[in-house]
Design an enzyme around this catalytic site. Structure first.
Site, PDB file in Angstrom:
ATOM      1  N   ARG A   1      -0.685   7.473   4.205  1.00 51.96           N
ATOM      2  CA  ARG A   1      -1.672   6.801   5.053  1.00 51.96           C
ATOM      3  C   ARG A   1      -1.183   5.400   5.468  1.00 51.96           C
ATOM      4  NH1 ARG A   1      -4.750   6.959   9.095  1.00 51.96           N
ATOM      5  NH2 ARG A   1      -6.334   5.347   9.111  1.00 51.96           N
TER       6      ARG A   1
ATOM      7  N   HIS B   1     -16.932   3.618  -3.861  1.00 51.45           N
ATOM      8  CA  HIS B   1     -16.089   4.788  -3.555  1.00 51.45           C
ATOM      9  C   HIS B   1     -16.287   5.894  -4.591  1.00 51.45           C
ATOM     10  CE1 HIS B   1     -13.004   2.547  -0.755  1.00 51.45           C
ATOM     11  NE2 HIS B   1     -14.264   2.433  -0.351  1.00 51.45           N
TER      12      HIS B   1
ATOM     13  N   CYS C   1     -18.973  -2.506   0.910  1.00 51.51           N
ATOM     14  CA  CYS C   1     -18.094  -1.456   1.440  1.00 51.51           C
ATOM     15  C   CYS C   1     -18.792  -0.765   2.596  1.00 51.51           C
ATOM     16  CB  CYS C   1     -17.823  -0.445   0.326  1.00 51.51           C
ATOM     17  SG  CYS C   1     -17.069   1.085   0.879  1.00 51.51           S
ATOM     18  N   ASP C   2     -18.004  -0.370   3.586  1.00 45.19           N
ATOM     19  CA  ASP C   2     -18.599   0.238   4.778  1.00 45.19           C
ATOM     20  C   ASP C   2     -18.642   1.766   4.729  1.00 45.19           C
ATOM     21  OD1 ASP C   2     -15.938   0.814   4.933  1.00 45.19           O
ATOM     22  OD2 ASP C   2     -15.722   0.274   7.037  1.00 45.19           O
TER      23      ASP C   2
ATOM     24  N   ASN D   1     -10.470  -4.851  -0.969  1.00 45.25           N
ATOM     25  CA  ASN D   1     -10.412  -3.714  -1.878  1.00 45.25           C
ATOM     26  C   ASN D   1      -9.481  -3.975  -3.049  1.00 45.25           C
ATOM     27  OD1 ASN D   1     -12.100  -1.551  -1.207  1.00 45.25           O
ATOM     28  ND2 ASN D   1     -10.898  -1.103   0.619  1.00 45.25           N
TER      29      ASN D   1
ATOM     30  N   ARG E   1       0.855  -1.201   0.000  1.00 43.81           N
ATOM     31  CA  ARG E   1       0.000   0.000   0.000  1.00 43.81           C
ATOM     32  C   ARG E   1       0.886   1.244   0.000  1.00 43.81           C
ATOM     33  NH1 ARG E   1      -4.772   1.587   4.443  1.00 43.81           N
ATOM     34  NH2 ARG E   1      -5.204   3.655   3.615  1.00 43.81           N
TER      35      ARG E   1
ATOM     36  N   TYR F   1     -15.130   9.781  -0.867  1.00 40.79           N
ATOM     37  CA  TYR F   1     -14.047   9.429  -1.786  1.00 40.79           C
ATOM     38  C   TYR F   1     -14.021  10.312  -3.034  1.00 40.79           C
ATOM     39  CZ  TYR F   1     -12.172   5.464   0.725  1.00 40.79           C
ATOM     40  OH  TYR F   1     -11.539   4.693   1.665  1.00 40.79           O
TER      41      TYR F   1
HETATM   42  C1  G6P Z   1     -13.016   2.986   4.385  1.00 44.66           C
HETATM   43  C2  G6P Z   1     -13.267   2.317   3.085  1.00 44.66           C
HETATM   44  C3  G6P Z   1     -12.434   1.081   2.973  1.00 44.66           C
HETATM   45  C4  G6P Z   1     -10.984   1.424   3.165  1.00 44.66           C
HETATM   46  C5  G6P Z   1     -10.760   2.104   4.492  1.00 44.66           C
HETATM   47  C6  G6P Z   1      -9.329   2.585   4.635  1.00 44.66           C
HETATM   48  O1  G6P Z   1     -13.538   2.227   5.436  1.00 44.66           O
HETATM   49  O2  G6P Z   1     -14.605   1.990   2.877  1.00 44.66           O
HETATM   50  O3  G6P Z   1     -12.653   0.529   1.703  1.00 44.66           O
HETATM   51  O4  G6P Z   1     -10.169   0.280   3.099  1.00 44.66           O
HETATM   52  O5  G6P Z   1     -11.616   3.203   4.601  1.00 44.66           O
HETATM   53  O6  G6P Z   1      -9.092   2.999   5.924  1.00 44.66           O
HETATM   54  P1  G6P Z   1      -7.626   3.185   6.521  1.00 44.66           P
HETATM   55  O7  G6P Z   1      -7.854   3.537   7.929  1.00 44.66           O
HETATM   56  O8  G6P Z   1      -6.915   1.861   6.328  1.00 44.66           O
HETATM   57  O9  G6P Z   1      -6.992   4.270   5.721  1.00 44.66           O
HETATM   58 MN    MN Z   2     -14.701   0.744   1.004  1.00 46.69          MN
END
Ligand code: G6P
Ligand code: MN
Length: 440
Positions: free
Chosen positions: A283, A200, A169-170, A147, A93, A263
């Protein structure tokens, strides 16, 4: 009441405690008789098991629990597979984010070239999971959180016609929880949404309360005046998420028709978002130094002192939604939920085979999309561009095509020029050796 057998794939992830927490909180409506944590890394499984020991104890004696690195053990005799894997881990990532930023392009987990690089790693990893599940549990439901969900959903549609596979997706529900709180409501599903887009990448057009009143006009006014209430779920309350919640008001001010998914900031204000990012500390670094490190620190403290109380709040991903989805399938509850589904006319100006995110009645056999109807030119244009980018990337995967990855990158709204697209791609090929298909 019927009880279910669930395996969490990617059981060693820092999101697993949040999912277990939600499963336990909801045992009365989604009873469990087996919970398995499956991962390729036994050390991580041990870590999560230890971290969650107080939670796991609450499963009760009639629920079998174990961790495993064997796909056969993981999937045999299972009803539901909750998949949330990150191929290449946070290290990759970091590469996705930093390579983009070095070229002046937004460096983001699921958006732009970084998201597409992740997509080319994720597709084979998710395919492997599905093939293994079908070997050992042919009729199990696979609910996939992995993802980038838009790209994964398009790939699984092509290979498996998404038979008993649902990509979710949340983020929309996390945002909706904030909407609810701003209207003095309690839960994300105290508001019934009309929403359209890709994962997103979408917008709310209506938000009905239980009495059937559309609360969106009132909500818009509040947000334009005070901004969006910061996240009410633990995951998205992390300080580095703060600017995402703050940017919401700006998007709504500039494009006031509908309420945006957060997003969209990366596409609408690519340059500004890029300039706000630190190319040396992205991030991925924050997550590694944050919740990842916390897992080890908490377990270390527990090792030193068996009475230490683990702070599970540090890891609470928003797991309730996956339980809502599983419950709706398990009991044919037909809950109206925002999930990723084949378009088939829901948004008539988009192709039938687009994987869209719209409210669906989630039934025992899967999601039945609601009809959205025609959408305005601005949103349609943005969606068509993003959809083309995603489809080209999945073409590229199946055809091993360098040219199509280049086109997918070039097509993406976050990328300002074809030359930059090529430079990023050439660096990414090297960084992703062993993960990506061989491109010709
Ligand atoms: C949200 C999105 C996810 C993503 C996450 C990343 O919950 O819906 O798809 O993976 O954010 O969060 P992070 O804390 O890992 O940056
Ligand atoms: Mn997501």
């Amino acid at each position: 009441m019927k009880a279910f057998k669930v395996v969490i794939v990617g059981g060693g992830s820092s999101h697993t405690p949040g999912i277990i927490d939600s499963l336990i909180a909801n045992l009365d409506r989604f009873p469990l008789k087996k919970l398995v944590l499956y991962d390729i890394d036994q050390d991580r499984l041990d870590l999560v098991e230890k971290l969650c020991s107080s939670l796991i104890a609450k499963l009760g004696t009639d629920c079998e629990f174990f961790t495993t690195t064997s796909p056969e053990k993981a999937y045999t005799d299972i009803d539901f597979v909750f998949a949330q894997v990150r191929q290449g881990g946070l290290k990759m990532r970091e590469q996705d984010e930093k390579i983009c930023l070095r070229h002046g392009v937004v460096g983001q987990e699921t958006c732009g070239p970084g998201g597409m690089a992740y997509g080319l790693r994720s597709i084979p990893a998710v395919f492997k999971i599905i093939d293994d599940v079908r070997t050992y549990a042919p009729e199990a439901w696979i609910i996939n959180y992995s993802n980038p969900a838009a790209i994964v959903a398009e790939a699984t549609r092509r290979k498996y016609n998404n038979y008993k596979i649902l990509n979710i997706c949340d983020m929309p529900v996390a945002i909706q929880l904030s909407f609810s709180k701003m209207l003095n409501l309690e839960k994300y599903n105290d508001l019934e949404p009309t929403y359209f887009g890709l994962n997103h990448f979408g917008w709310w057009t209506h938000l009905y309360d239980k009495e059937g009143n559309d609360r969106m006009p009132e909500l818009k006014e509040k947000i334009l005046q005070f901004g969006l209430a910061a996240s009410h779920d633990k995951h998205h309350s992390d300080p580095s998420w703060a600017h995402t919640w703050q940017n919401f008001k700006e998007i709504l001010t500039d494009y006031p028709d509908f309420l945006p998914n957060t997003y969209l900031q990366y596409y609408l204000y690519s340059k500004d978002c890029m300039e706000d990012m630190d190319p040396n500390y992205t991030r991925a670094n924050m997550v590694m130094d944050g919740r990842e490190k916390e897992m080890y620190d908490q377990v270390k403290k527990l090792d030193e002192n068996e009475n230490f109380e683990v702070n599970l709040n540090l890891f609470n991903a928003f797991g309730d939604f996956i339980v809502d989805v599983a419950e709706s399938i398990a009991f044919n509850k037909k809950e109206k939920l925002l999930v990723i589904v084949e378009n088939n006319g829901s948004i008539p100006q988009l192709p039938n085979d687009a994987m869209v995110e719209v409210p669906c009645y989630v039934r025992a056999w899967g999601p039945e999309a609601t009809v959205i109807g025609p959408i305005p030119t601005f949103h349609l244009g943005m969606l068509q561009q993003q959809l083309a980018s995603e489809k080209l990337l999945v073409d590229a995967y199946f055809e091993n095509s360098y040219q199509k990855v280049l086109e997918a990158f070039t097509m993406n709204k976050t990328v300002p020029s074809g030359k930059i697209a090529r430079e990023i791609l050439d660096e990414m090929i090297i960084a992703n050796k062993g993960y990506w298909p061989e491109l010709k």
